[in-house]
Design a protein around this motif. Structure first.
Motif, PDB file in Angstrom:
ATOM      1  N   THR A 174       0.838  -1.202   0.000  1.00 11.78           N
ATOM      2  CA  THR A 174       0.000   0.000   0.000  1.00 11.78           C
ATOM      3  C   THR A 174       0.871   1.249   0.000  1.00 11.78           C
ATOM      4  OG1 THR A 174      -1.775  -1.166   1.160  1.00 11.78           O
ATOM      5  CG2 THR A 174      -1.809   1.241   1.263  1.00 11.78           C
ATOM      6  N   LEU A 175       1.880   1.259   0.867  1.00 14.48           N
ATOM      7  CA  LEU A 175       2.800   2.404   0.912  1.00 14.48           C
ATOM      8  C   LEU A 175       3.555   2.561  -0.400  1.00 14.48           C
ATOM      9  CD1 LEU A 175       4.158   1.986   4.551  1.00 14.48           C
ATOM     10  CD2 LEU A 175       2.874   3.947   3.681  1.00 14.48           C
ATOM     11  N   ALA A 176       4.025   1.442  -0.963  1.00 14.18           N
ATOM     12  CA  ALA A 176       4.755   1.502  -2.229  1.00 14.18           C
ATOM     13  C   ALA A 176       3.868   2.049  -3.340  1.00 14.18           C
ATOM     14  CB  ALA A 176       5.281   0.114  -2.609  1.00 14.18           C
ATOM     15  N   ALA A 177       2.654   1.536  -3.435  1.00 13.16           N
ATOM     16  CA  ALA A 177       1.736   1.991  -4.483  1.00 13.16           C
ATOM     17  C   ALA A 177       1.441   3.480  -4.324  1.00 13.16           C
ATOM     18  CB  ALA A 177       0.444   1.174  -4.447  1.00 13.16           C
ATOM     19  N   GLY A 178       1.203   3.903  -3.100  1.00 11.77           N
ATOM     20  CA  GLY A 178       0.914   5.319  -2.856  1.00 11.77           C
ATOM     21  C   GLY A 178       2.084   6.222  -3.194  1.00 11.77           C
ATOM     22  N   MET A 179       3.275   5.845  -2.746  1.00 13.71           N
ATOM     23  CA  MET A 179       4.456   6.671  -3.006  1.00 13.71           C
ATOM     24  C   MET A 179       4.789   6.714  -4.494  1.00 13.71           C
ATOM     25  SD  MET A 179       5.412   8.073  -0.195  1.00 13.71           S
ATOM     26  CE  MET A 179       6.994   8.726  -0.612  1.00 13.71           C
ATOM     27  N   LEU A 180       4.740   5.562  -5.161  1.00 14.01           N
ATOM     28  CA  LEU A 180       5.085   5.529  -6.578  1.00 14.01           C
ATOM     29  C   LEU A 180       4.028   6.242  -7.428  1.00 14.01           C
ATOM     30  CD1 LEU A 180       6.563   1.919  -6.793  1.00 14.01           C
ATOM     31  CD2 LEU A 180       7.814   4.089  -6.818  1.00 14.01           C
ATOM     32  N   ALA A 181       2.755   6.068  -7.077  1.00 11.86           N
ATOM     33  CA  ALA A 181       1.688   6.765  -7.811  1.00 11.86           C
ATOM     34  C   ALA A 181       1.785   8.272  -7.591  1.00 11.86           C
ATOM     35  CB  ALA A 181       0.325   6.242  -7.381  1.00 11.86           C
ATOM     36  N   ASN A 182       2.030   8.670  -6.355  1.00 11.57           N
ATOM     37  CA  ASN A 182       2.175  10.096  -6.048  1.00 11.57           C
ATOM     38  C   ASN A 182       3.375  10.687  -6.782  1.00 11.57           C
ATOM     39  OD1 ASN A 182       1.797  12.623  -4.671  1.00 11.57           O
ATOM     40  ND2 ASN A 182       3.428  12.015  -3.273  1.00 11.57           N
ATOM     41  N   THR A 183       4.480   9.957  -6.797  1.00 12.62           N
ATOM     42  CA  THR A 183       5.684  10.435  -7.471  1.00 12.62           C
ATOM     43  C   THR A 183       5.457  10.545  -8.976  1.00 12.62           C
ATOM     44  OG1 THR A 183       7.072   9.468  -5.747  1.00 12.62           O
ATOM     45  CG2 THR A 183       8.147   9.971  -7.839  1.00 12.62           C
ATOM     46  N   ALA A 184       4.822   9.531  -9.548  1.00 10.16           N
ATOM     47  CA  ALA A 184       4.547   9.559 -10.993  1.00 10.16           C
ATOM     48  C   ALA A 184       3.594  10.701 -11.343  1.00 10.16           C
ATOM     49  CB  ALA A 184       3.963   8.224 -11.446  1.00 10.16           C
ATOM     50  N   ALA A 185       2.547  10.876 -10.543  1.00  7.16           N
ATOM     51  CA  ALA A 185       1.580  11.957 -10.804  1.00  7.16           C
ATOM     52  C   ALA A 185       2.243  13.318 -10.640  1.00  7.16           C
ATOM     53  CB  ALA A 185       0.378  11.819  -9.867  1.00  7.16           C
ATOM     54  N   SER A 186       3.074  13.453  -9.623  1.00  7.27           N
ATOM     55  CA  SER A 186       3.772  14.726  -9.401  1.00  7.27           C
ATOM     56  C   SER A 186       4.737  15.030 -10.539  1.00  7.27           C
ATOM     57  CB  SER A 186       4.535  14.691  -8.074  1.00  7.27           C
ATOM     58  OG  SER A 186       3.643  14.589  -6.991  1.00  7.27           O
ATOM     59  N   ALA A 187       5.442  13.997 -11.006  1.00  9.52           N
ATOM     60  CA  ALA A 187       6.384  14.195 -12.110  1.00  9.52           C
ATOM     61  C   ALA A 187       5.649  14.573 -13.392  1.00  9.52           C
ATOM     62  CB  ALA A 187       7.215  12.934 -12.332  1.00  9.52           C
ATOM     63  N   ALA A 188       4.499  13.949 -13.629  1.00  4.67           N
ATOM     64  CA  ALA A 188       3.753  14.185 -14.861  1.00  4.67           C
ATOM     65  C   ALA A 188       3.062  15.548 -14.889  1.00  4.67           C
ATOM     66  CB  ALA A 188       2.721  13.078 -15.066  1.00  4.67           C
ATOM     67  N   THR A 189       2.560  15.976 -13.711  1.00  7.48           N
ATOM     68  CA  THR A 189       1.755  17.203 -13.681  1.00  7.48           C
ATOM     69  C   THR A 189       2.487  18.405 -13.106  1.00  7.48           C
ATOM     70  OG1 THR A 189       0.855  16.749 -11.478  1.00  7.48           O
ATOM     71  CG2 THR A 189      -0.343  15.828 -13.376  1.00  7.48           C
ATOM     72  N   GLY A 190       3.561  18.149 -12.350  1.00  3.42           N
ATOM     73  CA  GLY A 190       4.237  19.242 -11.661  1.00  3.42           C
ATOM     74  C   GLY A 190       3.485  19.696 -10.424  1.00  3.42           C
ATOM     75  N   GLU A 191       2.415  18.995 -10.093  1.00  3.44           N
ATOM     76  CA  GLU A 191       1.590  19.308  -8.927  1.00  3.44           C
ATOM     77  C   GLU A 191       1.715  18.193  -7.901  1.00  3.44           C
ATOM     78  OE1 GLU A 191      -0.529  22.057  -8.661  1.00  3.44           O
ATOM     79  OE2 GLU A 191       0.340  22.793 -10.534  1.00  3.44           O
TER      80      GLU A 191
END
Length: 144
Positions: free
Chosen positions: A91-108
């Motif tokens: 759960t932590l891995a999925a959250g961190m990786l999804a958050n990182t990917a979304a942040s990298a893609a959107t800058g938000e």
């Protein structure tokens, strides 16, 4: 594969320790948070930190799975704790990786006050409680 996972988990733990020491030292010396924190928005160090966290949690889950027979050794309690920890780490891995990917893609950055923040907070707490419980349950095992 278990040796690779063990090395990856050790590297992940070292990476998480380096991030934590950087955070503490930066705050102690400057009164400000490090660039890896969310105080400075999306930046390269923030993204690397998220990636290190996510991959470390994946490696921790992998080690628990790869060494399941050795850890469980016939104990239902250790099996339940180990399985719960695997779920928490994934759960932590999925959250961190999804958050990182979304942040990298959107800058938000994702809103940490919503569902993501609640799940991350509960998972983070369960990671500590579960790890301590599993550690205590293994103390009586001389081979661990």
């Amino acid at each position: 594969m278990p040796k690779f996972l063990t090395i990856a988990a050790l590297a992940g733990a070292a990476g998480l320790s380096a991030i934590a020491i950087d955070d503490v030292a930066t705050f102690a010396l400057t009164g400000s948070y490090s660039a890896a924190s969310d105080e400075f928005g999306v930046n390269p160090l923030y993204l690397v930190s998220g990636l290190v966290h996510g991959l470390a949690y994946l490696a921790f889950a992998g080690v628990l799975h790869a060494h399941r027979r050795r850890v469980d050794d016939g104990s239902r309690l250790r099996r339940v704790i180990r399985l719960a920890l695997i779920v928490v780490f994934l759960t932590l891995a999925a959250g961190m990786l999804a958050n990182t990917a979304a942040s990298a893609a959107t800058g938000e950055m994702l809103d940490g006050d919503g569902l993501y923040g609640a799940v991350a907070t509960v998972s983070f707490l369960l990671m500590f409680v579960g790890s301590i419980a599993l550690g205590f349950s293994l103390l009586r095992r001389p081979d661990m």
